[in-house]
Design a protein around this motif. Structure first.
Motif, short mmCIF file in Angstrom:
data_model
loop_
_atom_site.label_atom_id
_atom_site.label_comp_id
_atom_site.label_asym_id
_atom_site.label_seq_id
_atom_site.Cartn_x
_atom_site.Cartn_y
_atom_site.Cartn_z
N THR A 1 0.84 -1.20 0.00
CA THR A 1 0.00 0.00 0.00
C THR A 1 0.88 1.24 0.00
O THR A 1 1.99 1.23 0.54
CB THR A 1 -0.94 0.04 1.22
N CYS B 1 -4.55 6.31 2.11
CA CYS B 1 -4.04 5.30 1.20
C CYS B 1 -4.37 5.71 -0.23
O CYS B 1 -5.54 5.90 -0.57
CB CYS B 1 -4.65 3.95 1.51
N TRP C 1 0.90 5.40 0.89
CA TRP C 1 0.19 6.37 1.73
C TRP C 1 0.78 7.76 1.55
O TRP C 1 1.99 7.92 1.38
CB TRP C 1 0.30 5.97 3.20
#
Length: 308
Positions: free
Chosen positions: A282, A294, A284
């Motif tokens: 992910t 995110c 961010w």
């Protein structure tokens, strides 16, 4: 959104633990539980340049030096050794071997180039070694932070060479300060600084409730404070911020569904990538209001391929 551009078949025969592109974006290095380190020419069809054999256990992490020191690559392994490899004519040879840890060496990172050629190494024996190249004698000076973490040290990361503006007095100039952050099996994040030729603990940060698996000190370009990310087996990523690198505030970025193994900052320190045991990466980014959002996620599976 992060887009998959290409998949590289590395040819590793076991799980890949780390993949690092050099400063100039010309070389990709990977390391694996097959005991090897491999280097690829990513500008010319991802051709395999070299297959480095020198470790006798899983290789956990690799790190490139700044190009001002040549093409140097450090690797650390379960075999208790750190090897620094040097490239000449497209091939890598063993430049220096350090074997003074009593257990697995889990993390290596070169210091900012402003300090010279310096490598930090974190080990399961609980200590951190600082290896400094001395040009005048063509040798390496070694200093050890003994008992840095109970049970073991899992990760080390250098602070930027130049402190953010807010960390300086109003009339002072940017100064060079050698500082490190480390994470360990004692659930702690610790800040270290060099003080009169020895390393001392500045503070310990206690929020995680399980082993800290990785730490990353953000680059200070464009930032007005220090920022550190840490991740843990407690499934959380913590963002730490400070104006003076002594007093720190913590924010939980997110609680994930599985152990979090790795955190990595972009060049400007405002975008963070996170990867964990769920095979999901992910990305961010902090909003203008200070909230972390995110902005992308991707699933990467398979032990012998790297998605770029």
């Amino acid at each position: 959104m992060v887009t998959l551009l290409q998949t590289i078949d590395t040819g590793h025969e076991d799980m890949i633990h780390d993949a690092e592109v050099d400063y100039l974006g010309l070389r990709l290095a990977t390391c694996s539980s097959d005991n090897s380190v491999k280097v690829y020419d990513i500008k010319n069809g991802h051709a395999l340049l070299d297959d480095l054999k020198g470790h006798f256990g899983p290789v956990w992490q690799i790190a490139w030096s700044h190009p001002k020191f040549g093409n140097l690559l450090a690797s650390c392994s379960y075999d208790k050794k750190v090897i620094i490899w040097k490239e000449a004519n497209g091939k890598f040879t063993k430049y220096y071997e350090y074997a003074n840890h009593d257990s697995s060496v889990n993390s290596v990172q070169f210091a900012p180039a402003e300090f010279g050629l310096i490598l930090a190494c974190g080990s399961s024996d609980g200590s951190i070694s600082i290896l400094t190249y001395i040009m005048e004698t063509n040798s390496w000076d070694v200093k050890k932070i003994q008992n840095a973490h109970a049970i073991g040290c899992n990760a080390v990361s250098w602070a930027p060479a130049v402190f953010p503006e807010s960390a300086l007095d109003n009339n002072s100039e940017p100064s060079l300060k050698k500082m490190l952050v480390s994470g360990g099996c004692d659930n702690l994040v610790k800040i270290w600084k060099e003080d009169q030729d020895r390393w001392v603990e500045v503070c310990k940060l206690e929020v995680h409730s399980d082993w800290v698996r990785d730490v990353a000190w953000a680059p200070s370009a464009g930032l007005h404070h220090h920022t550190i990310a840490s991740c843990s087996q407690d499934r959380r990523v913590i963002i730490w911020t400070s104006d003076d690198a002594i007093s720190w505030n913590s924010t939980v970025l997110h609680t994930f569904d599985d152990v979090v193994w790795n955190v990595s900052w972009c060049l400007y320190g405002n975008v963070l990538s996170v990867s964990g045991g769920d095979n999901i990466v992910t990305v961010w980014k902090q909003s203008l209001e200070g909230n972390w959002q995110c902005i992308s996620s991707d699933v990467s599976k398979g032990s012998g391929q790297i998605n770029q």
